[in-house]
Design an enzyme around this catalytic site. Sequence first.
Site, PDB file in Angstrom:
ATOM      1  N   LYS A  48      10.013   2.989  -1.482  1.00  0.00           N
ATOM      2  CA  LYS A  48       9.213   2.349  -2.538  1.00  0.00           C
ATOM      3  C   LYS A  48       9.053   3.282  -3.734  1.00  0.00           C
ATOM      4  O   LYS A  48       8.627   2.860  -4.788  1.00  0.00           O
ATOM      5  CB  LYS A  48       7.806   2.003  -2.027  1.00  0.00           C
ATOM      6  CG  LYS A  48       7.764   1.208  -0.748  1.00  0.00           C
ATOM      7  CD  LYS A  48       7.714  -0.262  -0.999  1.00  0.00           C
ATOM      8  CE  LYS A  48       7.454  -1.016   0.289  1.00  0.00           C
ATOM      9  NZ  LYS A  48       7.955  -2.378   0.238  1.00  0.00           N
ATOM     10  N   GLN A  60       2.291   0.886  -1.561  1.00  0.00           N
ATOM     11  CA  GLN A  60       2.489   0.546  -2.979  1.00  0.00           C
ATOM     12  C   GLN A  60       1.951   1.652  -3.881  1.00  0.00           C
ATOM     13  O   GLN A  60       2.575   2.012  -4.877  1.00  0.00           O
ATOM     14  CB  GLN A  60       1.799  -0.789  -3.312  1.00  0.00           C
ATOM     15  CG  GLN A  60       2.426  -1.992  -2.635  1.00  0.00           C
ATOM     16  CD  GLN A  60       3.883  -2.231  -3.051  1.00  0.00           C
ATOM     17  OE1 GLN A  60       4.273  -1.978  -4.179  1.00  0.00           O
ATOM     18  NE2 GLN A  60       4.685  -2.723  -2.121  1.00  0.00           N
ATOM     19  N   ASP A  93      -3.250   2.411   3.698  1.00  0.00           N
ATOM     20  CA  ASP A  93      -1.866   1.974   3.527  1.00  0.00           C
ATOM     21  C   ASP A  93      -1.515   2.181   2.050  1.00  0.00           C
ATOM     22  O   ASP A  93      -1.892   1.393   1.189  1.00  0.00           O
ATOM     23  CB  ASP A  93      -1.740   0.489   3.921  1.00  0.00           C
ATOM     24  CG  ASP A  93      -0.330  -0.047   3.667  1.00  0.00           C
ATOM     25  OD1 ASP A  93       0.506   0.703   3.136  1.00  0.00           O
ATOM     26  OD2 ASP A  93      -0.084  -1.223   3.993  1.00  0.00           O
ATOM     27  N   CYS A 118       5.083 -11.067   2.788  1.00  0.00           N
ATOM     28  CA  CYS A 118       4.512 -10.443   4.000  1.00  0.00           C
ATOM     29  C   CYS A 118       3.006 -10.276   3.868  1.00  0.00           C
ATOM     30  O   CYS A 118       2.442  -9.277   4.356  1.00  0.00           O
ATOM     31  CB  CYS A 118       5.168  -9.096   4.298  1.00  0.00           C
ATOM     32  SG  CYS A 118       6.899  -9.233   4.666  1.00  0.00           S
TER      33      CYS A 118
END
Length: 555
Positions: free
Chosen positions: A223, A200, A197, A361
């Site tokens: 992002k 970020q 993932d 989250c």
Amino acid sequence: MSFSVSQFKQQFPLFSQPENRDLVYLDNAATTQKPAVVIDAIRDFYLHSNANTHRSSHRLARQATAMVERVRAQAAAFLGTGNVREVIFTRGATEGLNLLANSLCAELAPGDEVVLSTAEHHANLVPWQMAAARHQLHIRYVPDERGIPQFDRLVEVLGPRTRIVSLTAGSNALGFRADLAQIRQMLAGRDLRWVVDAAQLAAHEPIDVQEIGCDFLVCSAHKFYGPSGIGLLFGREQWLQQMPPWQGGGEMIADVDLHSSHYADLPHKFEAGTSSLAAIAGLGACLEFLQSQDRAAMAVHEQQLLRTLHEQVGKLPGMELLSSAENNLGILAFSDSRFVPVDLMHWLDGKDIAVRVGHHCAQPLIRATGHSATLRASLAAYNSEQDVARFVAAVAEFLDQLDSAENAPTHVEPEVAEGWPIDDLSVLDIEALRSRRGWQERYRLLMQWSKAIAAKPIIRSPEHLVQGCESSAWLVHRQLGEKHYFALDSDSRVVKGLGAFLLSQLNGKSLEEVRSTDLEALFTEFEFDKHLSPSRSNGFYALMQRAMAILEQQK
Ligand code: PLP
């Protein structure tokens, strides 16, 4: 190449709008602002070449199709794969992870294992939990210390039934990064699929899936200065070929009859329905924009700001940080037993400094740190030393207000009856509020007044909860003879301070006296409407309306 913050920031039109000239935007981990080239590309798509792709071959459709496939090639380069068949357009990281959880887990047997970490965003937890329930899979977690995953101990949870390892490359809540090279080593030679993932990570450094060595990787364009509604899923071709599609519909088929269908080739097999075409156009512009930047210099700038932020906030009295500047993707996080983070967030908002509070989250991680919410300031390359200085100064001022409230006497002389005390608010002098010059001083007094409101766990039940207050507030009423009394509780100092002001105007009065009190005029006189954030003002009005509704019912 080199990097100039001011030149970089100039490319983001939002910051030059009159209402945003003073804005300090530190909520970049949630989403970044967009450069003009991205905004223009979206507009231009609708203006010049809007048509649906692939399904038709008229001029505009050909143009739109060519644009989508051109951006796919750009995205392949951005991700470090030369193979466009390995790039799937999704709505974002969340959709990419749902796709994987659906398609990968469909092939697994009961008892197979999926390894996650306690630091995952809900987008990398919930889809696997749902798939695990559907297919009787077990979820195992990387060993952690107070919620922080010890990625170097990943092997401890790998076993013969481990089929999928899906881990963040960096925490969106606390900023710490995972060592992807080390994870690669630990997973080498095992028959499993590794999902990264990178939601970020992609915002802060170039991605190279070959170097990372993962099987799948997800990210969201919004992002990294791109549009919302578009994301990328990288998957190794050999695995994508084997996986069943997760959604059915137009675009993803080669042939359909009434009883069965043949799926389209990669990558379209995984792109059912009409894609976010304008967002793809914007993504193309964003990828070009990023390519023209010196990303290494951008990262150096961000890291310098991050260190300053940690050093300076860390020095404020009593402040304990949850994040560290080391190995961090640009996030400062803290929580403090002296106040609820939402109070500080509103204080900052009043100074046009945008940050985020909550669990981000990542509830399991935040809970494991011993908190229910943190305040997060997250950086992007358009942030400057001045932004950091304004943030630090505003936090320091807030702490100073708190300190003066700490030293104020507690005015509570509770009269206990029917289970809850009526706070003695007679000592709150409205003239003192009137005589305070400037908002800062009034706010300080409100914080002091908050101490007149005693904690009342007994009233914290759903029927007393006031809707519309962003921080929970509970309000109760009692009539003694002709006189009305209210009591209030909240975790928020500001809500308590405002509540003390409100109740000082209501308690001990008859209905007629209350009716002749113009609360809204006082609210305006003290400029609460001007200085409090809209949600705080709404909270005050919600309390006032509830109190008035209760009084009207007493008639
Ligand atoms: N993963 C991480 C680490 C994130 O930070 C986020 C969003 O904050 C997501 C996944 C979900 O991204 P999106 O909401 O763009 O789908």
